[in-house]
Design a protein around this motif. Sequence first.
Motif, PDB file in Angstrom:
ATOM      1  N   THR A  69      59.224  -2.211  17.939  1.00  0.00           N
ATOM      2  CA  THR A  69      58.461  -1.246  16.925  1.00  0.00           C
ATOM      3  C   THR A  69      59.286  -0.672  15.981  1.00  0.00           C
ATOM      4  O   THR A  69      59.030  -1.079  14.649  1.00  0.00           O
ATOM      5  CB  THR A  69      57.755  -0.181  17.865  1.00  0.00           C
ATOM      6  OG1 THR A  69      57.039  -0.669  18.780  1.00  0.00           O
ATOM      7  CG2 THR A  69      56.815   0.542  16.936  1.00  0.00           C
ATOM      8  N   LEU A  70      60.488  -0.225  16.204  1.00  0.00           N
ATOM      9  CA  LEU A  70      61.360   0.197  15.140  1.00  0.00           C
ATOM     10  C   LEU A  70      62.054  -1.008  14.374  1.00  0.00           C
ATOM     11  O   LEU A  70      62.367  -0.717  13.583  1.00  0.00           O
ATOM     12  CB  LEU A  70      62.439   1.009  15.957  1.00  0.00           C
ATOM     13  CG  LEU A  70      62.110   2.380  16.028  1.00  0.00           C
ATOM     14  CD1 LEU A  70      63.699   3.252  16.626  1.00  0.00           C
ATOM     15  CD2 LEU A  70      61.790   3.172  14.890  1.00  0.00           C
ATOM     16  N   ASP A 122      53.887   2.574  25.501  1.00  0.00           N
ATOM     17  CA  ASP A 122      54.952   3.117  25.472  1.00  0.00           C
ATOM     18  C   ASP A 122      54.887   4.602  26.029  1.00  0.00           C
ATOM     19  O   ASP A 122      54.448   5.537  25.168  1.00  0.00           O
ATOM     20  CB  ASP A 122      56.121   3.032  24.314  1.00  0.00           C
ATOM     21  CG  ASP A 122      57.372   3.641  24.566  1.00  0.00           C
ATOM     22  OD1 ASP A 122      57.977   3.276  25.567  1.00  0.00           O
ATOM     23  OD2 ASP A 122      57.807   4.565  23.752  1.00  0.00           O
ATOM     24  N   GLY A 142      59.735  -3.267  25.975  1.00  0.00           N
ATOM     25  CA  GLY A 142      60.622  -1.978  25.893  1.00  0.00           C
ATOM     26  C   GLY A 142      61.907  -2.144  25.327  1.00  0.00           C
ATOM     27  O   GLY A 142      62.677  -1.336  25.160  1.00  0.00           O
ATOM     28  N   SER A 143      62.165  -3.243  24.676  1.00  0.00           N
ATOM     29  CA  SER A 143      63.517  -3.648  23.893  1.00  0.00           C
ATOM     30  C   SER A 143      63.442  -3.112  22.431  1.00  0.00           C
ATOM     31  O   SER A 143      64.444  -3.286  21.818  1.00  0.00           O
ATOM     32  CB  SER A 143      63.538  -5.163  23.964  1.00  0.00           C
ATOM     33  OG  SER A 143      62.657  -5.588  23.414  1.00  0.00           O
ATOM     34  N   PHE A 172      71.353   0.863  17.334  1.00  0.00           N
ATOM     35  CA  PHE A 172      70.028   0.130  17.418  1.00  0.00           C
ATOM     36  C   PHE A 172      70.174  -0.775  18.634  1.00  0.00           C
ATOM     37  O   PHE A 172      71.252  -1.027  19.132  1.00  0.00           O
ATOM     38  CB  PHE A 172      70.052  -0.730  16.112  1.00  0.00           C
ATOM     39  CG  PHE A 172      69.564  -0.003  15.225  1.00  0.00           C
ATOM     40  CD1 PHE A 172      68.285   0.484  15.098  1.00  0.00           C
ATOM     41  CD2 PHE A 172      70.187  -0.110  13.811  1.00  0.00           C
ATOM     42  CE1 PHE A 172      67.758   1.320  14.042  1.00  0.00           C
ATOM     43  CE2 PHE A 172      69.687   0.273  12.712  1.00  0.00           C
ATOM     44  CZ  PHE A 172      68.507   1.212  12.838  1.00  0.00           C
ATOM     45  N   PRO A 178      61.782  -8.746  25.212  1.00  0.00           N
ATOM     46  CA  PRO A 178      61.245  -8.311  26.451  1.00  0.00           C
ATOM     47  C   PRO A 178      60.590  -6.937  26.132  1.00  0.00           C
ATOM     48  O   PRO A 178      60.781  -6.376  25.050  1.00  0.00           O
ATOM     49  CB  PRO A 178      62.552  -7.827  27.341  1.00  0.00           C
ATOM     50  CG  PRO A 178      63.482  -8.808  26.557  1.00  0.00           C
ATOM     51  CD  PRO A 178      63.172  -9.169  25.357  1.00  0.00           C
TER      52      PRO A 178
END
Length: 572
Positions: A306-307, A472, A302-303, A264, A300
Amino acid sequence: MALFCIGRYGGEEEQEEGPEAQERARVLLQRLQQQARARQLRKQKEEQPKGGEGELCSAGVGLSPGGEPGRGKKKRKSVTEEQPCAPGQKRLKKRPRSPSEGRAGAEGSADGSTPSEKKGKRRNPKVLREGTEADSEADIKQHENRSNLKNKSSKKKKRGKETEGVETREEESSEGAEGNQSAKEEPSLAASEEEAKPPPSSLMILGDYDRKPVQKVQPFLPHWLAQPKLVQKCIKDNLFPIRDVPGLHPRLLKKLQVNGIESFFPVQAEVIPAILQSASNGYLLGQGGYRPRDICVSAPTGSGKTLAFVIPIVQVLLDRVVCQVRALVVLPTKELAQQVSKVFNVYTDGTGLKVVLITGQKSFAKEQEMLVHKKVTGYCSLADIVVATPGRLTDHISQTPGFNLTQLRFLIIDEADRMIDDMHQNCLNQIVKAAFRVENDSGSSMLFQRTKPGPITAATLISTDATARGIDIKAVNYVINYDAPQFIRTYIHRVGRTARAGKVGVAFSLVLRIQERRFLRMLKDAGIQDIKKHPVKGNSLKPLVQRYEEALCNLEKTIKVMEMGKEIANHD
Ligand SMILES: Nc1ncnc2c1ncn2[C@@H]1O[C@H](COP(=O)(O)OP(=O)(O)OP(=O)(O)O)[C@@H](O)[C@H]1O
């Protein structure tokens, strides 16, 4: 206060002292009245040469600040009209009186004194009055003058107050009669005070209209905002093996692995256990049985945000028995909503959980069919997780029978800052209202702020600011800003299409010389270093102009083709 004393002494003492006391009272009362008349004459004499202006000034003192002109005049009227009126007498009958009371009252009337006026003045809550009735007469005149002036500018106001004034008059009149009686009942006290120090002809303004200093509200940050949990920014150096995260369902562990996720990212390692903890016993409960925590995440671009919410939501809903809308994710654009629903689909696949996307890409009737099913027994939900854009969602809230959000457990406002920027608050209010209707008391909400795509050509993402956030796309290695972003936030969202998920990427910004200084300062202020300058000579761009124009033409055609495709899909 003075009025209270007079009333309290009434009757008893006089009864004790008998006719002597009555006689003394009568004499003293006469003396008081004489003094009052003398003072009135004196005042009139003084006022005559001053003319109208002076009168107005003193009237200003006599009136309470913000004076009540209408009332002043009414009082005067009420005094003459209501002096003999029944209510006052009725009230007098209510308590035992000395024989002197009747006489004293009669004398008061004979001499033109106005009991209700006296009492009315004394009882004026804004003015503590200690003058005699002569003062009252003078004051009333002054009130009238002032009220005449004020009436011109506030006729409406006055009309409104007239009804109120009538009531007050009646009350004052009855009380005034009583007060007058009481005044006569206690001549000795009044007289001795009168003799000791002449009654002041001035008024004391209590100042209840004084402006109170406005208390300054100190800025206050709630604990969670003042002391947020910070997560590491650098993804690569802060990976958490998925097996080390407590409480993760084996089914999801497997899914993650199948999808190539072994560790993660920092924000996920922080948020996933926090949500799971609230649902550890199958219910959504916070520590100590309280409502589960709301979570606000700002990380930030792209970190992996969502997941961070998809995984725990899917896990908590895995064991649901009845299909009901239990998770609602709201995003500002169709594209983002589509992206998020895809991730949900991946992790709900094979679980029986149903994800429905409502963004207006399909017809309204079609979306209704996807959301609810009408049975003989009533409506039943066809969605466990709804991913929506605000506009369409509110349409369904108000127009789709059976679309029910009262069983909601998770409300995710993704791109919260943008939702607010774009004035979606009204939609949010409606969503929250529907979601938090009485039945649902154990809701939990989350705010996710992320960093959108536009028309995509084969290998190049051409994006406007309106579409630059959150989208994304795998393997975007370069971002080219063909104009200088005005704000650091715009810059970050644009360049955030590359270097996602801990990968590297390069962003180019085409900046005119005149824009350079401001642009560099903006990046420096934001702590962005590592900027390399590549001067481009105007001449070297000339050969590219034709290619650039061709590319724009191609883009226009592509957009038209895509728009047509969408229209066809909507009609299906
Ligand atoms: N743990 C992980 N391991 C590997 N890849 C991951 C992991 N978590 C997310 N990713 C990938 O990282 C990329 C970025 O994730 P995501 O879109 O969730 O970022 P984000 O924080 O929502 O960004 P933005 O704010 O720009 O929307 C996606 O391609 C996602 O598949």
